[in-house]
Design a protein around this motif. Structure first.
Motif, PDB file in Angstrom:
ATOM      1  N   ARG A   1      31.311  -7.242 -60.732  1.00 57.59           N
ATOM      2  CA  ARG A   1      32.763  -7.085 -60.915  1.00 57.59           C
ATOM      3  C   ARG A   1      33.518  -7.787 -59.801  1.00 57.59           C
ATOM      4  O   ARG A   1      33.207  -7.626 -58.607  1.00 57.59           O
ATOM      5  N   ALA A   2      34.511  -8.570 -60.172  1.00 62.79           N
ATOM      6  CA  ALA A   2      35.323  -9.308 -59.195  1.00 62.79           C
ATOM      7  C   ALA A   2      36.350  -8.376 -58.553  1.00 62.79           C
ATOM      8  O   ALA A   2      37.057  -7.648 -59.250  1.00 62.79           O
ATOM      9  N   LEU A   3      36.402  -8.401 -57.237  1.00 62.88           N
ATOM     10  CA  LEU A   3      37.361  -7.585 -56.493  1.00 62.88           C
ATOM     11  C   LEU A   3      38.099  -8.491 -55.520  1.00 62.88           C
ATOM     12  O   LEU A   3      37.496  -9.063 -54.594  1.00 62.88           O
TER      13      LEU A   3
ATOM     14  N   ARG B   1      34.646  -0.254 -45.734  1.00 55.37           N
ATOM     15  CA  ARG B   1      33.563   0.564 -46.282  1.00 55.37           C
ATOM     16  C   ARG B   1      33.761   0.802 -47.781  1.00 55.37           C
ATOM     17  O   ARG B   1      32.793   0.823 -48.559  1.00 55.37           O
ATOM     18  N   ALA B   2      35.006   1.019 -48.196  1.00 54.76           N
ATOM     19  CA  ALA B   2      35.272   1.217 -49.622  1.00 54.76           C
ATOM     20  C   ALA B   2      34.951  -0.051 -50.414  1.00 54.76           C
ATOM     21  O   ALA B   2      34.369   0.007 -51.515  1.00 54.76           O
ATOM     22  N   VAL B   3      35.314  -1.216 -49.861  1.00 54.70           N
ATOM     23  CA  VAL B   3      35.037  -2.483 -50.546  1.00 54.70           C
ATOM     24  C   VAL B   3      33.532  -2.728 -50.617  1.00 54.70           C
ATOM     25  O   VAL B   3      32.995  -3.150 -51.658  1.00 54.70           O
TER      26      VAL B   3
ATOM     27  N   VAL C   1      45.852  -0.409 -55.987  1.00 52.54           N
ATOM     28  CA  VAL C   1      44.723  -0.938 -56.763  1.00 52.54           C
ATOM     29  C   VAL C   1      45.284  -1.393 -58.100  1.00 52.54           C
ATOM     30  O   VAL C   1      45.800  -0.586 -58.876  1.00 52.54           O
ATOM     31  N   VAL C   2      45.179  -2.693 -58.369  1.00 52.38           N
ATOM     32  CA  VAL C   2      45.811  -3.297 -59.538  1.00 52.38           C
ATOM     33  C   VAL C   2      44.720  -3.736 -60.514  1.00 52.38           C
ATOM     34  O   VAL C   2      43.746  -4.396 -60.121  1.00 52.38           O
ATOM     35  N   ASP C   3      44.887  -3.356 -61.789  1.00 55.15           N
ATOM     36  CA  ASP C   3      43.970  -3.826 -62.831  1.00 55.15           C
ATOM     37  C   ASP C   3      44.782  -4.425 -63.967  1.00 55.15           C
ATOM     38  O   ASP C   3      45.990  -4.224 -64.069  1.00 55.15           O
ATOM     39  N   ALA C   4      44.103  -5.182 -64.797  1.00 50.60           N
ATOM     40  CA  ALA C   4      44.754  -5.834 -65.940  1.00 50.60           C
ATOM     41  C   ALA C   4      44.258  -5.225 -67.236  1.00 50.60           C
ATOM     42  O   ALA C   4      44.035  -5.933 -68.222  1.00 50.60           O
ATOM     43  N   GLY C   5      44.120  -3.915 -67.248  1.00 51.73           N
ATOM     44  CA  GLY C   5      43.602  -3.226 -68.414  1.00 51.73           C
ATOM     45  C   GLY C   5      44.636  -3.029 -69.496  1.00 51.73           C
ATOM     46  O   GLY C   5      45.690  -3.683 -69.516  1.00 51.73           O
TER      47      GLY C   5
ATOM     48  N   SER D   1      39.176  -1.806 -67.159  1.00 50.89           N
ATOM     49  CA  SER D   1      39.561  -3.213 -67.171  1.00 50.89           C
ATOM     50  C   SER D   1      38.331  -4.068 -66.887  1.00 50.89           C
ATOM     51  O   SER D   1      37.562  -3.778 -65.966  1.00 50.89           O
ATOM     52  N   ASP D   2      38.186  -5.134 -67.664  1.00 55.28           N
ATOM     53  CA  ASP D   2      37.113  -6.093 -67.425  1.00 55.28           C
ATOM     54  C   ASP D   2      37.573  -7.256 -66.565  1.00 55.28           C
ATOM     55  O   ASP D   2      36.751  -8.075 -66.127  1.00 55.28           O
ATOM     56  N   ALA D   3      38.865  -7.351 -66.325  1.00 58.38           N
ATOM     57  CA  ALA D   3      39.421  -8.442 -65.522  1.00 58.38           C
ATOM     58  C   ALA D   3      39.233  -8.138 -64.043  1.00 58.38           C
ATOM     59  O   ALA D   3      38.917  -7.017 -63.647  1.00 58.38           O
ATOM     60  N   PRO D   4      39.423  -9.132 -63.173  1.00 57.80           N
ATOM     61  CA  PRO D   4      39.311  -8.892 -61.734  1.00 57.80           C
ATOM     62  C   PRO D   4      40.272  -7.799 -61.268  1.00 57.80           C
ATOM     63  O   PRO D   4      41.393  -7.651 -61.774  1.00 57.80           O
ATOM     64  N   ILE D   5      39.840  -7.046 -60.276  1.00 51.45           N
ATOM     65  CA  ILE D   5      40.624  -5.945 -59.704  1.00 51.45           C
ATOM     66  C   ILE D   5      41.155  -6.403 -58.354  1.00 51.45           C
ATOM     67  O   ILE D   5      40.459  -7.103 -57.602  1.00 51.45           O
ATOM     68  N   THR D   6      42.369  -6.008 -58.039  1.00 51.33           N
ATOM     69  CA  THR D   6      42.992  -6.390 -56.763  1.00 51.33           C
ATOM     70  C   THR D   6      43.229  -5.149 -55.916  1.00 51.33           C
ATOM     71  O   THR D   6      43.817  -4.162 -56.396  1.00 51.33           O
ATOM     72  N   LEU D   7      42.762  -5.227 -54.663  1.00 42.53           N
ATOM     73  CA  LEU D   7      43.052  -4.193 -53.669  1.00 42.53           C
ATOM     74  C   LEU D   7      44.071  -4.777 -52.708  1.00 42.53           C
ATOM     75  O   LEU D   7      43.766  -5.703 -51.939  1.00 42.53           O
TER      76      LEU D   7
END
Length: 447
Positions: A312-314, A300-302, A366-370, A347-353
């Motif tokens: 936005r890429a997740l 549901r969160a995704v 939750v990982v970002d490349a900011g 972060s504008d880069a893809p986010i990883t859950l």
């Protein structure tokens, strides 16, 4: 059942115990000393020695002169107030100064013997040629104060004097602690007991000072909270006031002003909702726990994130099988949504859950490349109304309650939350919550 450590007695117990043992020793010595000083037969023992010496020196040589013997016996009564009867070897009475004569006591003694009758000392002393002298000293005077009363009073005095240091040593730090508590109750948050006493009282004083420190920090945080709330409310209200004034003038820009007003009202509503939720979680966590499938919660969160921000890429990295959680699904969803929204903002880069299972805990990251977060800011990220320098504008910053609220929600579930970040290396926000093992044979759908 109490642990062995709980059954151990502290410093105060041993101090009182040692003092009690010393009191018993002091009382025993006092009883012995007072009893020896006030013992009624003490002076009469000395009289007994004089009587024996007198009879041995005078009466043994006078037995050959009966008249002189009777005279000396009478003089013993006149001078020394001693009743005296002398018997020959065959038990015949040779001289006496009292009627009836003092009777002999058993067989003729080989050495002087003493006994007491009716507060008077009696002496049976052997003389020359098998004769025996029976003497009875004067009546003992009645002491002006009973010996027992003197001993009791002396013991009470010793106990009172010896107990004073112990009582003072216990009461003095307690009095100081009481004064500190009263000063704290009057509003002086800077007051501290400052006691360094060992044992239970010292532990109590240390706990009190720590409580006062926490209270002072809490009061300072509440003042800062009120100041921040005032500031955060004043900003959107000011914008609403300006927009209303401009909208009143009409014109083609009126609709835009009304949209700005709506956005500001939504911001106020979020602020008040987050603030009230944070306060409730601080007071008593209002969790509505139920059995929640972790996979369904994450799905549901995704779906929400991808629906709101389709551009936005997740990247979702979740194991095939996930356990069920004993949790409040609404609250945990709020944590997930907040972490995903923060990663999107910075972060504008893809986010990883990423989700992992660790020792009966569900680990969500939750990982970002900011741009990352400065080390000085990392320790304050979960403080209400704190925002980094990169999050001060309206488009990204919010009001600084999201992470503080997330921390309270996770801790209310018995978990923990944190962040790993460094400037230029992005950020990883994570939290861990306990889970319940899934039922046998249960399978989860893939995301």
């Amino acid at each position: 059942m109490r642990s062995r450590r709980d059954r151990k007695h502290g410093h105060l117990f041993h101090r009182v115990y040692r003092h009690g043992v010393l009191l018993v020793l002091f009382v025993g010595l006092t009883v012995f000393g007072v009893g020896a000083l006030l013992r009624p037969d003490r002076p009469w023992q000395e009289l007994h020695e004089h009587i024996v010496q007198y009879m041995a020196a005078h009466f043994s040589d006078l037995r050959d002169d009966p008249e002189q013997l009777r005279t000396e016996v009478r003089r013993a009564r006149e001078l020394l107030d001693i009743d005296l009867s002398i018997y020959g070897p065959a038990g015949e009475l040779e001289a006496t100064n009292v009627t009836p004569p003092l009777p002999p006591r058993g067989d003729p003694p080989d050495a002087p013997r003493t006994w007491h009758e009716r507060r008077r000392m009696h002496v049976s002393a052997p003389l020359a040629n098998g004769a025996v002298a029976i003497a009875r000293g004067p009546r003992w005077p009645t002491p002006p104060v009973p010996v027992q009363l003197v001993i009791v009073l002396a013991c009470l005095g010793v106990v009172a004097l010896a107990s004073y240091p112990l009582a003072r040593g216990i009461v003095r730090p307690l009095e100081r602690l009481t004064e500190t508590a009263r000063a704290l109750g009057r509003g002086d948050l800077s007051v501290r007991s400052g006691l360094t006493t060992r044992g239970e009282v010292g532990t109590l004083a240390q706990a009190f000072d720590e409580m006062a420190d926490r209270l002072q920090r809490q009061m300072a945080a509440e003042k800062a909270l009120l100041a921040n709330v005032s500031h955060e409310l004043r900003t959107p209200l000011a914008r609403i006031r300006v927009a209303v004034e401009l909208a009143e003038d009409g014109g083609p820009a009126a609709a835009e002003y009304l949209r700005e007003i709506g956005a500001d009202i939504d911001e106020l509503d979020r602020l008040l909702t987050d603030l009230m939720t944070t306060v409730r979680l601080d007071a008593a966590p209002p969790l509505r726990r139920e059995r929640v499938e972790a996979r369904a919660l994450l799905e549901r969160a995704v779906q929400r994130f991808q629906g709101l921000f389709p551009d936005r890429a997740l990247v979702v990295d979740v194991p095939e099988h996930l356990p069920a959680l004993d949790a409040d699904p609404v609250m945990l969803r709020r944590v997930l949504d907040n972490l995903l929204d923060n990663a999107r903002k910075y972060s504008d880069a893809p986010i990883t859950l990423r989700v992992r299972l660790e020792a009966e805990r569900l680990h969500v990251a939750v990982v970002d490349a900011g741009a990352g977060i400065a080390p000085d800011d990392v320790a304050r990220l979960f403080t209400p109304f704190f925002r980094t320098d990169a999050s001060r504008d309206r488009g990204t910053g919010g009001v600084g309650l999201g992470l503080a609220l997330a921390k309270r929600i996770v801790e209310a579930h018995g978990g923990e939350i944190g962040v790993d970040s460094a400037p230029g290396r992005g950020s990883t926000f994570w939290f861990r919550v306990p889970f319940r093992a899934p039922a046998q044979g249960t399978t989860s759908a893939s995301m």
